[in-house]
Scaffold this active site. Structure first.
Site, PDB file in Angstrom:
ATOM      1  CB  CYS A  89      36.963   1.490  15.621  1.00  0.00           C
ATOM      2  SG  CYS A  89      36.755   2.878  16.751  1.00  0.00           S
ATOM      3  CG  HIS A 190      35.310  -2.323  18.804  1.00  0.00           C
ATOM      4  ND1 HIS A 190      36.450  -2.424  18.045  1.00  0.00           N
ATOM      5  CD2 HIS A 190      35.217  -1.017  19.158  1.00  0.00           C
ATOM      6  CE1 HIS A 190      37.034  -1.242  17.959  1.00  0.00           C
ATOM      7  NE2 HIS A 190      36.294  -0.362  18.613  1.00  0.00           N
TER       8      HIS A 190
HETATM    9  N1  GLN Z   1      41.595   6.210  18.187  1.00  0.00           N
HETATM   10  C1  GLN Z   1      40.350   6.274  17.496  1.00  0.00           C
HETATM   11  C2  GLN Z   1      39.278   7.095  18.172  1.00  0.00           C
HETATM   12  O1  GLN Z   1      39.245   7.217  19.391  1.00  0.00           O
HETATM   13  C3  GLN Z   1      39.866   4.846  17.240  1.00  0.00           C
HETATM   14  C4  GLN Z   1      39.378   4.151  18.487  1.00  0.00           C
HETATM   15  C5  GLN Z   1      39.069   2.698  18.255  1.00  0.00           C
HETATM   16  O2  GLN Z   1      39.596   2.070  17.354  1.00  0.00           O
HETATM   17  N2  GLN Z   1      38.251   2.120  19.113  1.00  0.00           N
HETATM   18  O3  GLN Z   1      38.437   7.644  17.487  1.00  0.00           O
END
Ligand code: GLN
Length: 241
Positions: A89, A190
């Site tokens: 992510c 995740h």
């Molecule tokens: N901040 C990033 C987004 O919202 C990554 C989010 C995350 O790592 N879950 O795209």
């Protein structure tokens, strides 16, 4: 000795992705491999390691992590040397060319992947199921960014449930997830992704160790099989494991 560097857990640790380091270490040790897991904080220099892990995070910490990684340069050097990298992510977005965060600020990524992240039309939250060849990745996603891969970059897999990178790709207009270039892996999943998908942990370990690993009989492997079967039952389709 296999060295695993878990990068900036204090910044990129909101989604439990630190579990990926535990899974790799445990599965390597159970094959008799000596493992050293290093938690690298902002205070530290990035050490030479065989596997680097970057997890997910909120926009602000993500930016801080990006600046620190760009300044240190060790990750880029180790990628050239053949180290294995998993970015999840925010970690995926950081490895790319650039990403937009809230407020429409564009942040330059590390440029290790030809991938540009912009703000999506809405936050993508929910279960994520991706087909990688004959295997499956199960996990969940929570991100506001969507990522377009450059022409030479293969996605990690094709999305069956959820959004993954969030942009329709290819002639068939499918959602795809993540990226795979050489020894660099990236995903929006995740879970932690390696706990939910032990076969992927073994793939990364096999690359880092330069050999195929003997199969493990573990609860995690059994649970993965059960999850994939459950998805198959739900879809009424024959989901191979
Ligand atoms: N901040 C990033 C987004 O919202 C990554 C989010 C995350 O790592 N879950 O795209």
């Amino acid at each position: 000795m296999l060295k695993i560097a878990h990068l900036y857990p204090e910044l990129l640790g909101t989604y439990g992705d630190g579990g990926n380091a535990l899974v790799l270490a445990s599965r390597a040790r159970r094959r008799g491999v000596t493992v050293d897991v290093v938690e690298v904080t902002l205070e530290d220099q990035i050490p030479d390691a065989d596997i680097y892990l970057l997890g997910g995070g909120e926009d602000g910490p993500q930016r801080q992590a990006t600046y620190a990684l760009a300044k240190d340069r060790a990750l880029a050097r180790r990628v050239d040397d053949g180290a294995v990298v998993l970015g999840v992510c925010a970690g995926f977005q950081i490895l790319g060319t650039s990403y937009d965060v809230e407020g429409d600020i564009t942040v330059e990524g590390l440029g290790l992947l030809d991938a540009v992240t912009t703000r999506g039309p809405k936050r993508r939250v929910g279960d994520l199921l991706t087909r990688v060849g004959s295997r499956w990745i199960v996990g969940f996603e929570n991100h506001g960014g969507q990522t377009e891969l450059g022409a030479g970059v293969s996605p990690l897999g094709v999305v069956e449930e959820g959004f993954g990178n969030g942009v329709l790709t290819g002639d068939a207009g499918r959602h795809v997830d993540g990226a795979r270039v050489g020894r660099l892996y990236a995903t929006y999943a995740h879970g932690p992704v390696l706990a939910q998908n032990p076969w992927l942990a073994d793939e990364l370990l096999g690359l880092a160790l330069g050999r195929d690993l003997e199969p493990l009989v573990s609860v995690a492997d059994q649970l993965h099989r059960e999850r994939v079967e459950a998805v198959g039952d739900f879809h009424g389709a024959a989901f191979a494991n």
